[in-house]
Design a protein around this motif. Sequence first.
Motif, PDB file in Angstrom:
ATOM      1  N   GLU A 193      -3.780   6.650  -8.231  1.00  0.00           N
ATOM      2  CA  GLU A 193      -2.423   6.608  -7.674  1.00  0.00           C
ATOM      3  C   GLU A 193      -2.418   7.079  -6.221  1.00  0.00           C
ATOM      4  O   GLU A 193      -1.773   6.465  -5.366  1.00  0.00           O
ATOM      5  N   ILE A 194      -3.155   8.123  -5.913  1.00  0.00           N
ATOM      6  CA  ILE A 194      -3.219   8.625  -4.536  1.00  0.00           C
ATOM      7  C   ILE A 194      -3.898   7.598  -3.630  1.00  0.00           C
ATOM      8  O   ILE A 194      -3.401   7.305  -2.539  1.00  0.00           O
ATOM      9  N   LEU A 195      -5.020   7.056  -4.062  1.00  0.00           N
ATOM     10  CA  LEU A 195      -5.723   6.070  -3.239  1.00  0.00           C
ATOM     11  C   LEU A 195      -4.830   4.880  -2.895  1.00  0.00           C
ATOM     12  O   LEU A 195      -4.767   4.442  -1.744  1.00  0.00           O
ATOM     13  N   TYR A 196      -4.117   4.361  -3.885  1.00  0.00           N
ATOM     14  CA  TYR A 196      -3.293   3.180  -3.648  1.00  0.00           C
ATOM     15  C   TYR A 196      -1.987   3.503  -2.931  1.00  0.00           C
ATOM     16  O   TYR A 196      -1.464   2.678  -2.187  1.00  0.00           O
ATOM     17  N   ARG A 197      -1.475   4.692  -3.118  1.00  0.00           N
ATOM     18  CA  ARG A 197      -0.246   5.090  -2.426  1.00  0.00           C
ATOM     19  C   ARG A 197      -0.428   5.076  -0.913  1.00  0.00           C
ATOM     20  O   ARG A 197       0.498   4.783  -0.159  1.00  0.00           O
ATOM     21  N   TYR A 198      -1.628   5.384  -0.442  1.00  0.00           N
ATOM     22  CA  TYR A 198      -1.855   5.493   0.995  1.00  0.00           C
ATOM     23  C   TYR A 198      -2.545   4.275   1.602  1.00  0.00           C
ATOM     24  O   TYR A 198      -3.169   4.366   2.647  1.00  0.00           O
ATOM     25  N   GLY A 199      -2.418   3.130   0.950  1.00  0.00           N
ATOM     26  CA  GLY A 199      -2.892   1.884   1.537  1.00  0.00           C
ATOM     27  C   GLY A 199      -4.206   1.364   0.998  1.00  0.00           C
ATOM     28  O   GLY A 199      -4.691   0.338   1.465  1.00  0.00           O
ATOM     29  N   GLY A 200      -4.799   2.040   0.033  1.00  0.00           N
ATOM     30  CA  GLY A 200      -6.027   1.546  -0.558  1.00  0.00           C
ATOM     31  C   GLY A 200      -5.781   0.276  -1.353  1.00  0.00           C
ATOM     32  O   GLY A 200      -4.686   0.049  -1.867  1.00  0.00           O
ATOM     33  N   HIS A 201      -6.798  -0.566  -1.438  1.00  0.00           N
ATOM     34  CA  HIS A 201      -6.682  -1.792  -2.218  1.00  0.00           C
ATOM     35  C   HIS A 201      -8.061  -2.180  -2.727  1.00  0.00           C
ATOM     36  O   HIS A 201      -9.079  -1.630  -2.297  1.00  0.00           O
TER      37      HIS A 201
END
Length: 179
Positions: free
Chosen positions: A160-168
Motif C-alpha cells: 500500500e505504501i509503495l503504490y500510494r507514492y507512485g510505485g507501479h
Amino acid sequence: MSDNIVSAVFDSHSEAETAVRELRQAGVRDSALSIIANRDSGSGEYGDAHTHEAKEKGEGLIKGALAGGGVGALLGIAALAIPGVGPLAAAGAIAASAVPEAAAIGAGAGALAGGLSGLLKKHGVSDEDATYYESRIHDGGVFVSVDAREAGISAETAREILYRYGGHSATRSRTASVI
C-alpha cells in the motif's frame, strides 16, 4: 516468485525517496529494503563496473537520490554494469546477492546470468514484473522492494505504501502521486 517480496518501480527519484521514507517511518528495517536505480541522467558515465569511479558514482546516486529516505545508511551499495541496461547502483539485499554471484564467475557484475531481469527473479520478483521493471529502470526508473519476512510490517502495508507514492508494476498501474 516470492510472496514475501513486495516491489514496485517509480518514475522519479523523489517518488521513490518519499516511499522509502514512509516505509521506514512505518517501521521497515533497512535490512528489508532493496533499491536499484539507473545512473542519474545528469551525472555522465559511471565507467567500468570494476573501477573505483563506478563505485563512488553508484554510491552517490543511491545516497543522493534517496538520502531523505535514509537509504544512504544501507550497507551493500554496489555499482553494477548490466548489458543492455547500462550502469546501475544497487543497495540492500539485492546488491549483496549480485556482487558475490559476479565475483564467483570471475567476469564482473556485467556478466550476471539473465541480466537485470534475472537478478530480479532471483530476488523473488515474478517473471512478468521483472521484465517490466528492467524496462522501466532502463528508462530511469527506481526499483524498490521490501522483504516482508524482515520488514517489521505486513506485506499488504508495504504494498500500500509503495503504490500510494507512485510505485507501479506490470500488474498494477501507477496511481496519482500524493507528493
